[in-house]
Design a protein around this motif. Structure first.
Motif, short mmCIF file in Angstrom:
data_model
loop_
_atom_site.label_atom_id
_atom_site.label_comp_id
_atom_site.label_asym_id
_atom_site.label_seq_id
_atom_site.Cartn_x
_atom_site.Cartn_y
_atom_site.Cartn_z
N ALA A 21 0.98 -1.30 -0.12
CA ALA A 21 0.19 -0.06 0.01
C ALA A 21 0.86 1.38 0.00
N GLU A 22 2.06 1.35 0.74
CA GLU A 22 2.88 2.38 0.77
C GLU A 22 3.62 2.62 -0.46
N ARG A 23 3.87 1.38 -1.30
CA ARG A 23 4.58 1.50 -2.77
C ARG A 23 3.75 2.18 -3.53
N LYS A 24 2.47 1.97 -3.69
CA LYS A 24 1.32 2.35 -4.67
C LYS A 24 1.03 3.94 -4.29
#
Length: 78
Positions: free
Chosen positions: A11-14
């Motif tokens: 979720a953080e990468r997106k």
């Protein structure tokens, strides 16, 4: 259980930072201008190769209006 631990990392990468407005406008201008610029560049390269390399003429004459009048007369002569 390993799949559950990866979800927060994914979720953080997106998440992407939003671009500043000036970068967004600059990107739109680039997308609009790139095709006409590439077309003009292709025409100039074609003229250079055809007129100077194949026709054995000086490259400085490519952009003279007299050269274009002569080519026009050759193509559209009766």
């Amino acid at each position: 259980m390993g799949a559950m631990a990866d979800k927060p990392a994914q979720a953080e990468r997106k998440k992407k930072k939003p671009r500043p407005r000036w970068q967004h406008i600059l990107w739109i201008i680039f997308k609009i201008v790139r095709i006409p610029v590439l077309c003009v560049l292709a025409v100039y390269i074609g003229l250079y190769i055809g007129y100077t390399k194949l026709g054995h003429q000086p490259s400085g004459e490519i952009l003279h209006i007299s050269t274009w009048r002569h080519l026009y007369d050759l193509v559209f002569a009766n």
